[in-house]
Design an enzyme around this catalytic site. Structure first.
Site, PDB file in Angstrom:
ATOM      1  N   ARG A   1       0.852  -1.181   0.000  1.00 12.65           N
ATOM      2  CA  ARG A   1       0.000   0.000   0.000  1.00 12.65           C
ATOM      3  C   ARG A   1       0.898   1.245   0.000  1.00 12.65           C
ATOM      4  NH1 ARG A   1      -4.084  -1.176   5.110  1.00 12.65           N
ATOM      5  NH2 ARG A   1      -4.469  -3.380   4.686  1.00 12.65           N
TER       6      ARG A   1
ATOM      7  N   LEU B   1      -4.652  -0.047  -4.457  1.00 15.50           N
ATOM      8  CA  LEU B   1      -5.507  -1.049  -5.091  1.00 15.50           C
ATOM      9  C   LEU B   1      -6.981  -0.657  -5.086  1.00 15.50           C
ATOM     10  CD1 LEU B   1      -3.899  -4.345  -3.746  1.00 15.50           C
ATOM     11  CD2 LEU B   1      -3.518  -3.189  -5.925  1.00 15.50           C
ATOM     12  N   LYS B   2      -7.309   0.458  -4.478  1.00 17.49           N
ATOM     13  CA  LYS B   2      -8.699   0.911  -4.478  1.00 17.49           C
ATOM     14  C   LYS B   2      -8.997   1.821  -5.667  1.00 17.49           C
ATOM     15  CE  LYS B   2      -9.269   0.458   0.523  1.00 17.49           C
ATOM     16  NZ  LYS B   2      -9.607   1.135   1.796  1.00 17.49           N
TER      17      LYS B   2
ATOM     18  N   ARG C   1      -9.207 -12.032   2.987  1.00 12.90           N
ATOM     19  CA  ARG C   1     -10.330 -12.927   3.269  1.00 12.90           C
ATOM     20  C   ARG C   1     -11.020 -13.281   1.956  1.00 12.90           C
ATOM     21  NH1 ARG C   1     -13.978 -11.137   8.449  1.00 12.90           N
ATOM     22  NH2 ARG C   1     -12.329 -10.180   9.706  1.00 12.90           N
TER      23      ARG C   1
ATOM     24  N   ARG D   1     -13.618  -8.469  -5.151  1.00 11.18           N
ATOM     25  CA  ARG D   1     -14.241  -7.145  -5.068  1.00 11.18           C
ATOM     26  C   ARG D   1     -13.290  -6.048  -5.545  1.00 11.18           C
ATOM     27  NH1 ARG D   1     -16.340  -9.398  -0.260  1.00 11.18           N
ATOM     28  NH2 ARG D   1     -14.821  -8.311   1.067  1.00 11.18           N
TER      29      ARG D   1
ATOM     30  N   HIS E   1      -6.978 -16.152  14.047  1.00 16.42           N
ATOM     31  CA  HIS E   1      -5.523 -16.120  14.056  1.00 16.42           C
ATOM     32  C   HIS E   1      -5.018 -17.540  14.259  1.00 16.42           C
ATOM     33  CE1 HIS E   1      -4.299 -11.982  13.573  1.00 16.42           C
ATOM     34  NE2 HIS E   1      -5.155 -11.566  14.493  1.00 16.42           N
TER      35      HIS E   1
ATOM     36  N   ASP F   1       0.534 -20.426  11.207  1.00 19.63           N
ATOM     37  CA  ASP F   1       1.003 -19.418  10.256  1.00 19.63           C
ATOM     38  C   ASP F   1       2.108 -19.942   9.346  1.00 19.63           C
ATOM     39  OD1 ASP F   1      -0.710 -17.395  10.935  1.00 19.63           O
ATOM     40  OD2 ASP F   1       0.685 -16.343  12.236  1.00 19.63           O
TER      41      ASP F   1
END
Length: 384
Positions: free
Chosen positions: A42, A67-68, A91, A97, A132, A162
């Site tokens: 970002r 990315l928006k 997620r 989207r 998590h 993880d």
């Protein structure tokens, strides 16, 4: 450089949509093997990717993209056109989207391997729920199995979910998918779920259970501190040592070194004696300082090692001899693993700032100077 000296994944390019934890770990593994990993950050960087993530982001190129924006989405798609794979840790449904889901990315590159890293997986009743590492391994049965008898389960850091069940399996899936794509099989979507990977790590214990050799009560089995000869013990000076003398020959040698009673030599595998013998072994170990035990066990044919702190581990002679750890810009860290022909495949490079390679990456993807200037002026990309 000969072919044998080249990193095994040299020539592989992977786009990483920056996340935290298992995604960066998988990308680190690929980069360590010589893949070119381009991390899409970002603008301003990922606010969660601090405190412990520096090493995980080593050996990458970094581009900062919003990315928006439609232009940002277009950049990712163009990067996919020249890549072997993409990794995302959103997620389920978020990438779609944004317009950078598998369908959109595979449209520009039918051979793209699209790697998805989640805890619960892309499908199932819990797929959209937060969680998590501790939650994922709890649902697999792995967490229940770790700990001492009559005590609560012990979270094993975030190694099992993880990194072991998540990032490692994602990296394996990416390599498998890329091999298949290069053989003409086309692109694939890799659904790497921590619950799946952690469950796979438990395969041996499911085998024990199927064969009737597993007690589901924690701390009652061979490898979960139930057996007194597979446990940790405190020394006289307050340190800890590990003992894993399962096989008869190793246990006999252990008895020789520690001068244990003769009756302990012959029935150490009898669970009815484990509590009794644990007390004897604990008392014997507690009569030595750790350094004394290190000297006593040096070169002996049994299974012993001191329990080292992280700072002690990096300076242990065995690790120093093998080069298990390396220093990159003054930061001590694990060297790339596994080794090829006796040496790590690459020398890691330090993490770069978000956007440090924006201009170079855009140029290599075919963006013109005017396009790059416009993207920078609009704030869609950031160049550090």
């Amino acid at each position: 450089m000969t072919d044998a000296e080249r990193p095994p994944l040299e020539g592989v390019r992977v786009i990483e949509l920056a996340g935290i934890g298992p995604g960066p770990f998988a990308a680190m593994m690929l980069a360590d093997m010589g893949a070119e990993v381009i991390t899409v950050d970002r603008p301003g960087g990922n606010p969660w990717a601090v405190g412990g993530h520096g090493i995980l982001f080593r050996s990458r190129k970094h581009i900062a993209v919003d990315l928006k924006t439609d232009a940002g989405v277009g950049i990712v798609r163009r990067l996919c056109a020249g890549a072997d794979g993409l990794i995302e840790t959103f997620r389920p449904g978020v990438a779609e989207r944004l317009g950078i889901g598998p369908d959109e990315c595979v449209t520009v590159n039918p051979n793209l391997v699209y790697g998805r890293m989640t805890g619960w997986g892309q499908t199932g009743p819990l797929a959209s729920m937060p969680g998590h590492d501790i939650n994922y391994i709890a649902l697999t049965g792995a967490l229940h199995a770790i700990g001492r008898k009559d005590e609560p389960p012990v979270p094993p850091l975030n190694l099992v979910g993880d990194f072991g069940g998540g990032g490692t399996f994602l990296a394996f899936g990416m390599v498998a998918g890329i091999l298949r794509a290069r053989a003409g099989g086309g692109g694939r979507v890799v659904d790497a779920a921590m619950i799946d990977g952690a469950s796979a790590l438990m395969a041996m214990f499911h085998s024990y259970r199927a064969e009737g050799g597993l007690v589901e009560e924690r701390g009652s089995n061979l490898l979960d501190t139930g057996a007194f000869f597979y446990d940790v013990y405190q020394t006289r000076d307050g340190h800890w040592v590990s003992i894993g003398a399962i096989e008869n020959q190793f246990w006999t040698e252990m008895c020789d070194v520690l001068g244990l009673p003769a009756d302990m030599r012959h029935d150490h595998l009898d669970p009815d004696r484990w509590d009794e013998y644990r007390t004897v072994l604990a008392d014997r170990v507690a009569s030595f300082d750790r350094a004394e035990l290190d000297r006593a066990f040096e070169g002996r044919n049994t299974c012993y090692a001191p329990v080292l702190t992280m700072s002690e581990a990096v300076s242990h002679p065995h690790h120093v001899s093998r080069g298990t750890f390396t220093s990159v810009s003054g930061v001590v860290q694990p060297a790339p693993a596994p080794r090829f022909d006796g040496r790590p495949p690459t020398m890691p490079r330090p993490r770069r700032a978000p956007g440090a390679d924006t201009i170079e990456i855009l140029r290599s993807a075919g963006f013109s100077t005017d396009e790059i200037d416009d993207l920078c002026a609009s704030g869609c990309v950031v160049s550090e």
